[in-house]
Design an enzyme around this catalytic site. Structure first.
Site, PDB file in Angstrom:
ATOM      1  N   LYS A 126       0.870  -1.181   0.000  1.00 54.35           N
ATOM      2  CA  LYS A 126       0.000   0.000   0.000  1.00 54.35           C
ATOM      3  C   LYS A 126       0.901   1.223   0.000  1.00 54.35           C
ATOM      4  O   LYS A 126       2.048   1.150   0.447  1.00 54.35           O
ATOM      5  CB  LYS A 126      -0.873   0.002   1.257  1.00 54.35           C
ATOM      6  CG  LYS A 126      -2.100   0.874   1.161  1.00 54.35           C
ATOM      7  CD  LYS A 126      -3.266   0.169   0.488  1.00 54.35           C
ATOM      8  CE  LYS A 126      -4.398   1.121   0.177  1.00 54.35           C
ATOM      9  NZ  LYS A 126      -5.589   0.415  -0.341  1.00 54.35           N
ATOM     10  N   ASP A 166      -6.868   4.284  -4.726  1.00 51.52           N
ATOM     11  CA  ASP A 166      -7.574   4.183  -3.437  1.00 51.52           C
ATOM     12  C   ASP A 166      -8.199   5.568  -3.238  1.00 51.52           C
ATOM     13  O   ASP A 166      -8.415   6.294  -4.231  1.00 51.52           O
ATOM     14  CB  ASP A 166      -6.604   3.800  -2.300  1.00 51.52           C
ATOM     15  CG  ASP A 166      -7.312   3.444  -0.988  1.00 51.52           C
ATOM     16  OD1 ASP A 166      -7.895   2.365  -0.914  1.00 51.52           O
ATOM     17  OD2 ASP A 166      -7.290   4.263  -0.043  1.00 51.52           O
TER      18      ASP A 166
HETATM   19  P1  NDP Z   1     -12.831   7.912  -3.206  1.00 56.77           P
HETATM   20  O1  NDP Z   1     -11.765   8.886  -3.002  1.00 56.77           O
HETATM   21  O2  NDP Z   1     -13.368   7.678  -4.571  1.00 56.77           O
HETATM   22  O3  NDP Z   1     -14.078   8.247  -2.261  1.00 56.77           O
HETATM   23  C1  NDP Z   1     -13.920   8.317  -0.874  1.00 56.77           C
HETATM   24  C2  NDP Z   1     -15.231   8.776  -0.265  1.00 56.77           C
HETATM   25  O4  NDP Z   1     -15.121   8.711   1.146  1.00 56.77           O
HETATM   26  C3  NDP Z   1     -15.569  10.209  -0.589  1.00 56.77           C
HETATM   27  O5  NDP Z   1     -16.967  10.360  -0.607  1.00 56.77           O
HETATM   28  C4  NDP Z   1     -14.947  10.974   0.595  1.00 56.77           C
HETATM   29  O6  NDP Z   1     -15.559  12.214   0.848  1.00 56.77           O
HETATM   30  C5  NDP Z   1     -15.224  10.020   1.726  1.00 56.77           C
HETATM   31  N1  NDP Z   1     -14.197  10.175   2.771  1.00 56.77           N
HETATM   32  C6  NDP Z   1     -12.856  10.074   2.628  1.00 56.77           C
HETATM   33  N2  NDP Z   1     -12.226  10.319   3.786  1.00 56.77           N
HETATM   34  C7  NDP Z   1     -13.208  10.565   4.667  1.00 56.77           C
HETATM   35  C8  NDP Z   1     -13.202  10.882   6.045  1.00 56.77           C
HETATM   36  N3  NDP Z   1     -12.063  10.995   6.731  1.00 56.77           N
HETATM   37  N4  NDP Z   1     -14.423  11.066   6.646  1.00 56.77           N
HETATM   38  C9  NDP Z   1     -15.585  10.966   5.946  1.00 56.77           C
HETATM   39  N5  NDP Z   1     -15.647  10.677   4.639  1.00 56.77           N
HETATM   40  C10 NDP Z   1     -14.475  10.476   4.011  1.00 56.77           C
HETATM   41  O7  NDP Z   1     -12.278   6.524  -2.577  1.00 56.77           O
HETATM   42  P2  NDP Z   1     -12.774   5.049  -2.813  1.00 56.77           P
HETATM   43  O8  NDP Z   1     -14.246   5.018  -3.047  1.00 56.77           O
HETATM   44  O9  NDP Z   1     -11.873   4.424  -3.788  1.00 56.77           O
HETATM   45  O10 NDP Z   1     -12.418   4.372  -1.388  1.00 56.77           O
HETATM   46  C11 NDP Z   1     -13.376   4.304  -0.312  1.00 56.77           C
HETATM   47  C12 NDP Z   1     -12.962   3.227   0.663  1.00 56.77           C
HETATM   48  O11 NDP Z   1     -12.899   1.957  -0.012  1.00 56.77           O
HETATM   49  C13 NDP Z   1     -11.581   3.392   1.328  1.00 56.77           C
HETATM   50  O12 NDP Z   1     -11.630   2.847   2.627  1.00 56.77           O
HETATM   51  C14 NDP Z   1     -10.685   2.508   0.442  1.00 56.77           C
HETATM   52  O13 NDP Z   1      -9.514   2.090   1.139  1.00 56.77           O
HETATM   53  C15 NDP Z   1     -11.630   1.351   0.197  1.00 56.77           C
HETATM   54  N6  NDP Z   1     -11.294   0.514  -0.950  1.00 56.77           N
HETATM   55  C16 NDP Z   1     -11.218   1.051  -2.208  1.00 56.77           C
HETATM   56  C17 NDP Z   1     -10.916   0.236  -3.283  1.00 56.77           C
HETATM   57  C18 NDP Z   1     -10.934   0.746  -4.685  1.00 56.77           C
HETATM   58  O14 NDP Z   1     -10.851  -0.088  -5.589  1.00 56.77           O
HETATM   59  N7  NDP Z   1     -11.045   2.020  -4.915  1.00 56.77           N
HETATM   60  C19 NDP Z   1     -10.601  -1.189  -3.106  1.00 56.77           C
HETATM   61  C20 NDP Z   1     -10.825  -1.676  -1.753  1.00 56.77           C
HETATM   62  C21 NDP Z   1     -11.133  -0.823  -0.725  1.00 56.77           C
HETATM   63  P3  NDP Z   1     -14.790  13.557   0.418  1.00 56.77           P
HETATM   64  O15 NDP Z   1     -14.920  13.616  -1.069  1.00 56.77           O
HETATM   65  O16 NDP Z   1     -15.497  14.636   1.133  1.00 56.77           O
HETATM   66  O17 NDP Z   1     -13.361  13.377   0.883  1.00 56.77           O
END
Ligand code: NDP
Length: 446
Positions: A126, A166
């Protein structure tokens, strides 16, 4: 409380101070693994648990770049190469101001077991940076990505370490980093996954994590003679994982009623249908706006600074970030009738929330099982890159569904308790561990 777990954790904490998320992830795994290792002393003698909690390599570097005002900005870059026993390091890059060593170590640690569960030959890693893409111009993001990759390119490669996206790293960032890697190394290889379709990407990769979390929830329900059809779901986040969770859930006859971002959440009891979702995708992926705008556009409630766990629902898909669902949120979910939790995000539930899920005997799919679809399709992207042959959407989706079914079965095999309840946490931890541990033993004390 198991004193063997406490003893083990005391050493981990002393060796890795000020890394609470890493301690939390290791603790959860140790609770499942220590009793299993006691019954299988070959792993104890080879100190496999101690070894998998120590990264093979940690790379930390300076990332200088020039903003649009011509000023120098400095961020910190990381890559954690955690374990390569069953394949090259594989895992995403996160760009978010909260990124630090402990958070990336927790994610890399989880990734090792998750990748093993997919059945594909991928080790765990990571990385990322404390860079915040929010509010930056495309040119600023490009200059940052180029500087980040200038250093990272020395450490990665298609047979060594293959990063992906991510939080904060989507198609735009992968494109800028891929371009810089190609330029520096003068080779066109599958060094990153999540690439654009026209330049080595795989169909279904953007959708894979969300789709996989929905398939996993459906598997848990089907094992209990039920399905997602007609189910109401609370979804958090509004990024990549949340968007495709809503898409697949709707396709399977369910109804998503919430979304959120770091500033608040919306509640739309009529459901976020395909048309509304298309609007959210434009809002989040192109205009890069706030979810608050949804409430104004579609006339529903918006809760400033609130998470979406206090609404009536049957299923919850935490899809934003770590520790976004605590004990009081879990109580609210269960009191409102929620029977299934499928984690799209990594470690979104706090340990006391998990304890409540397990003691309430609801169906709980932890992230390392439920969100493994993303890295699984990244693995399929690597296969297609090696073959130089793209697969159709149907082929990739069929493979993803089979992988999620197999992960579910592994959890059932290793996690079924005497009364028949499946502890998916234990199932995923032990199921993921065995393959990595056996490979490490075969390869000697390396
Ligand atoms: P994105 O950046 O596309 O979206 C993240 C979302 O979560 C946004 O809506 C963001 O809001 C919100 N967010 C981020 N940080 C916070 C926080 N501290 N408090 C509240 N809301 C928050 O990321 P992903 O959708 O790719 O990832 C989401 C989750 O899924 C993570 O935990 C990631 O590790 C996990 N994941 C992702 C994978 C992938 O293929 N993308 C694979 C496996 C797991 P805002 O825009 O306001 O920051």
């Amino acid at each position: 409380m198991d004193p063997r777990v406490d003893q083990f954790m005391a050493k981990i904490k002393a060796k890795n101070p000020a890394e609470p998320e890493f301690h939390q992830a290791v603790h959860e795994v140790a609770e499942s693994l220590i009793p299993f290792i006691e019954e299988n002393p070959k792993y104890k003698h080879a100190k496999i648990l101690e070894r998998i909690a120590e990264p093979e390599r940690v790379i930390l570097f300076r990332v200088p770049w020039i903003n649009d005002k011509g000023e120098v900005e400095i961020n910190r870059g990381f890559r954690i190469e955690m374990n390569s026993a069953i394949g090259p390091y594989k895992g995403g890059l996160r760009f978010h101001p909260t990124v630090n060593l402990g958070i990336l170590k927790f994610l890399a640690f989880e990734q090792v077991l998750k990748n093993s569960l997919t059945t594909l030959p991928m080790g765990g890693g990571k990385g990322g940076s404390d860079f915040d893409p929010k509010g930056k111009s495309d040119n600023e993001v490009m200059r940052f990505c180029q500087s980040f990759m200038t250093e990272l390119s020395r450490h990665i490669g298609p047979n060594t370490d293959i990063p992906a996206g991510d939080i904060g790293v989507g198609g735009r960032e992968i494109g800028f980093m891929f371009g810089q890697y190609k330029r520096i190394r003068n080779e066109f290889t599958g060094v990153l996954t999540g690439k654009g379709l026209g330049w080595g990407g795989s169909l279904i990769r953007p959708e894979a994590t969300g789709y996989g979390a929905v398939y996993f929830a459906n598997e848990m329900l089907m094992a209990n003679g039920d399905s997602l059809k007609g189910k109401i779901a609370a979804v958090s986040g509004s990024g990549n994982v949340a968007q495709y969770t809503v898409e697949k859930l709707t396709e399977l006859g369910g109804k998503a009623v919430t979304l959120s971002d770091s500033q608040g959440s919306i509640y739309d009891p009529d459901g976020i249908d395909a048309e509304k979702l298309a609007w959210v995708m434009e809002l989040k992926n192109i205009r890069r706006g706030r979810i608050k705008e949804y409430a104004a556009k579609f006339g529903c409630e918006y809760f400033e600074g609130k998470r979406p766990w206090h609404v009536k629902c049957d299923v919850a898909f935490p899809s934003a970030t770590e520790n976004e669902l605590n004990l009081s949120d879990a109580e609210a979910l269960i009191n409102n009738g929620c029977k299934v939790i499928s984690e799209g995000a990594n470690m979104p539930s706090t340990p006391d929330a998990i304890e409540l899920y397990l003691s309430s005997k609801i169906l709980y799919g932890p992230g390392k099982a439920a969100n493994a679809g993303g890295v699984a399709v990244s693995g399929l992207e690597m296969t297609q890159n090696s073959m130089r042959l793209p697969w159709s959407r149907e082929e990739v989706d069929a493979r993803l569904q089979t992988i999620m079914k197999n992960i579910h079965q592994t959890c059932v095999d290793f996690g079924t308790e005497s009364g028949g309840y499946v502890d998916y946490v234990k199932g995923a931890n032990i199921g993921g561990f065995v393959k990595v541990a056996d490979a490490m033993m075969a390869q000697g004390a390396v």
